[in-house]
Design a protein around this motif. Structure first.
Motif, mmCIF file in Angstrom:
data_model
loop_
_atom_site.group_PDB
_atom_site.id
_atom_site.type_symbol
_atom_site.label_atom_id
_atom_site.label_comp_id
_atom_site.label_asym_id
_atom_site.label_seq_id
_atom_site.Cartn_x
_atom_site.Cartn_y
_atom_site.Cartn_z
ATOM 1 N N THR A 44 0.942 -1.388 0.009
ATOM 2 C CA THR A 44 0.096 0.293 0.414
ATOM 3 C C THR A 44 1.034 1.355 -0.391
ATOM 4 O O THR A 44 2.006 1.529 0.225
ATOM 5 C CB THR A 44 -1.081 0.101 1.185
ATOM 6 N N PHE A 45 0.473 2.049 -1.359
ATOM 7 C CA PHE A 45 1.323 2.815 -0.941
ATOM 8 C C PHE A 45 0.474 4.665 -1.407
ATOM 9 O O PHE A 45 -0.535 4.480 -1.465
ATOM 10 C CB PHE A 45 2.600 2.925 -1.726
ATOM 11 N N ASN A 46 0.745 6.032 -1.081
ATOM 12 C CA ASN A 46 0.353 7.262 -1.075
ATOM 13 C C ASN A 46 0.593 7.625 -2.936
ATOM 14 O O ASN A 46 1.599 7.239 -2.938
ATOM 15 C CB ASN A 46 0.701 8.222 -0.097
ATOM 16 N N LEU A 47 -0.859 8.084 -3.770
ATOM 17 C CA LEU A 47 -1.097 8.551 -4.444
ATOM 18 C C LEU A 47 -0.118 9.547 -4.761
ATOM 19 O O LEU A 47 -0.430 11.010 -3.636
ATOM 20 C CB LEU A 47 -2.392 8.383 -5.489
ATOM 21 N N ALA A 48 -0.002 10.326 -5.542
ATOM 22 C CA ALA A 48 0.272 11.821 -6.190
ATOM 23 C C ALA A 48 -0.812 12.683 -6.635
ATOM 24 O O ALA A 48 -1.901 11.756 -6.499
ATOM 25 C CB ALA A 48 1.480 11.545 -7.307
ATOM 26 N N PRO A 49 -0.473 14.049 -5.887
ATOM 27 C CA PRO A 49 -1.886 15.021 -6.031
ATOM 28 C C PRO A 49 -2.027 14.564 -7.023
ATOM 29 O O PRO A 49 -1.558 14.116 -8.123
ATOM 30 C CB PRO A 49 -1.095 15.764 -5.716
#
Length: 570
Positions: A234-239
């Motif tokens: 799980t990773f954070n997405l770019a704006p």
């Protein structure tokens, strides 16, 4: 009394005539005024910006891009030809050239203002300045021209005044530029009338912040969870404003590399995304990189170990135990029969390595590594220049470098050591000029003896002072014409220093050999060394394996011998 009043009035008028548009910070900025105002010497025209319309009107030209040509304009035609001596005096180059970034609303570009001080030498004859902004990648330059009114005479104290240009807008982020400020007039018989400075515009992160840059953004938070032999990442997405739609991950373990492309569904979650990694080997340690699927994107490194899956037993009821046991016995009997029948076939295959599996592994590896062929139908033509003042060992290192580049870097090398017959026919100077014009690239091997005077022959002189002057003139001419400067390069061996590169080559690309052989190959063939999920591999060129070939070992030994000879001579 009237005489005293008259003297005071004259002093007041003279002070007013020497006033400049100085702001609260003590700097002098350009004014809006006409050519006629400058010629007539009226007050309020002390430091004027000259537009392309002004140039067209005075010179009778119709082109709308005349000012963009960045040619030092004829002083007489702009300031009037009543007094020719006004444009015939020596004016030395400005000093303390600085570049200042100013705010602008465009997130993809920078705006800069250039400041400088006039030199005190010849300041009484100074008529103005021209500021040129030249991108090192070869696109057209932009210029600004500023003139003083014709009857204005500066004193030596004005050498401490700081002059500023108008803003230069629209400079792409992360770009390299050369800024040149020259003093006007520019008589042809004098040199050192300009001062140059190389600078780089800010990166997107420096200007806009890390989270607002596509190239600099990378997943900052990565979480790994294991369920059986499946790894969930799980990773954070770019704006959303960056427009990044896909990502990729590369995982390596036990000599194998796996590339996975990731396409999140933004309708489900706009801030985070989870994906699964399957077919992993239990007990193995994996090293992975994850990044946006963009060229030169920054990668996030994370590691994990695939733990052995654990089987959890739950105590069943006795009513279910008997049917389960019967089913297990039946399955065991069936499996035993199948295994018995296939026993011979398995014995025959157990000691043979599967060729199809090996080929599959090679195909997957080629998906990650793009191997570029060393053979080229139209190899770039490279002229190598050097100085023989550093002794035969240095010359031998240059010759071994040319042989290595011709054999392993798909390059057609031109070297005076290999063309002595034609050099004798044409003459040293003409041979050098012809080869420089014919070549696609010119590489100058810089060393301590490159600009040392007192060569013993014409070839020694050409290989040092005259050679550098000719190449420096070509670089300056290409810069003035707005042409690409990538044709000219400078390099030093490991035993030389950056200070050995002449100032005439200050605008060209620089390399240290043999550490930068890959970068040199990239410029010669105009190829990118890295793209998302792939990289270019050229055999026998990287710093780790270039010495594996005979010519590479010869080059390494020649550089070592030259380094020893340099130390002994010093």
């Amino acid at each position: 009394m009237w005489r005293a009043v008259l003297i005071l009035c004259q002093l007041f008028v003279s002070v007013r005539l020497l006033q400049f548009p100085v702001n609260s910070t003590g700097t002098i900025r350009p004014q809006d005024c006409t050519i006629d105002c400058i010629r007539q010497g009226r007050p309020g025209c002390d430091f004027c910006r000259i537009t392309s319309d002004d140039i067209n009107q005075v010179l009778g030209l119709t082109s709308k891009n005349v000012l963009g040509n960045c040619i030092p304009w004829p002083c007489l035609q702009l300031l009037g030809d009543e007094d020719p001596s006004i444009c015939q005096h020596y004016v030395q180059a400005p000093t303390d050239v600085q570049v200042e970034f100013v705010p602008n609303l465009d997130p993809n570009s920078d705006t800069v203002v250039v400041s400088w001080k006039p030199s005190q030498y010849g300041i009484a004859f100074l008529r103005g300045f021209q500021v040129t902004m030249q991108p090192l990648t070869g696109s057209a330059a932009s210029c600004q021209l500023f003139l003083f009114r014709r009857n204005l005479t500066l004193s030596a104290s004005h050498a401490e005044k700081v002059y500023k240009s108008d803003p230069f807008p629209g400079l792409p982020l992360g770009s390299h530029y050369a800024i040149t400020v020259m003093a006007v007039p520019v008589p042809e018989r004098w040199e050192r009338f300009y001062r140059s400075k190389i600078f780089t515009t800010r990166s997107c992160e420096e200007k806009n912040g890390f989270q607002n840059c596509k190239a600099d953004w990378y997943p900052k938070h990565v979480e790994v969870q294991q369920r059986g032999t499946v790894i969930t990442v799980t990773f954070n997405l770019a704006p959303l404003s960056l427009g990044i739609k896909t990502y990729f991950t590369i995982c390596s373990a036990n000599g194998k590399t796996t590339y996975t492309e990731i396409a999140p569904n933004y309708s489900l979650n706009r801030t985070h995304h989870s994906f699964e990694l399957r077919d992993l080997i239990e007990g193995s340690n994996y090293t992975c990189e994850i990044a946006a699927n963009e060229i030169d994107a920054v990668r996030k490194l994370f590691r994990f170990q695939v733990k052995h899956s654990e089987v959890v037993f739950v105590s069943p009821s006795w009513t279910l135990l008997l049917p389960l046991c019967c089913a297990a016995v039946a399955i065991f009997v069936i499996l035993w029969v199948i295994i018995r029948r296939c026993h011979c076939a398995r014995m025959n295959k157990s000691n043979i390595k599967s060729e199809s599996i090996r080929q599959l592994e090679e195909v997957k590896a080629q998906e990650e590594v793009m191997i570029l062929s060393e053979k080229c139908k139209n190899p770039p033509r490279l002229l190598i220049c050097y100085s023989s003042n550093d002794g035969p060992a240095h010359v031998n290192a240059v010759m071994k470098l040319g042989a290595f580049m011709q054999q392993h870097m798909a390059t057609q090398v031109c070297l005076d050591l290999w063309d002595s017959l034609r050099m004798a026919e044409e003459g040293t100077l003409e041979w050098f000029c012809h080869r420089m014009q014919e070549s696609d690239f010119v590489l100058v091997i810089c060393s301590k003896g490159l600009c040392r005077k007192g060569g013993s022959s014409e070839q020694d002189l050409l290989g040092s002072e005259l050679m550098v002057s000719l190449i420096g003139a070509e670089v300056g001419r290409a810069k003035s014409d707005g042409r690409d400067l990538s044709k000219y390069m400078a390099a030093i061996f490991n035993y030389s220093e950056e200070a050995d590169i002449p100032t005439e080559l200050g605008l060209v690309f620089r390399y240290r050999l043999t550490a930068d052989l890959l970068l040199l190959f990239s410029q010669l063939h105009q190829v990118r060394l890295h793209t998302p999920g792939r990289y270019v591999k050229i055999n026998n060129i990287s710093e780790q394996d270039f010495a594996m070939s005979p010519s590479g070992r010869a080059l390494q030994q020649a550089i070592s011998d030259s380094e020893k000879a340099m130390k002994e001579s010093s």
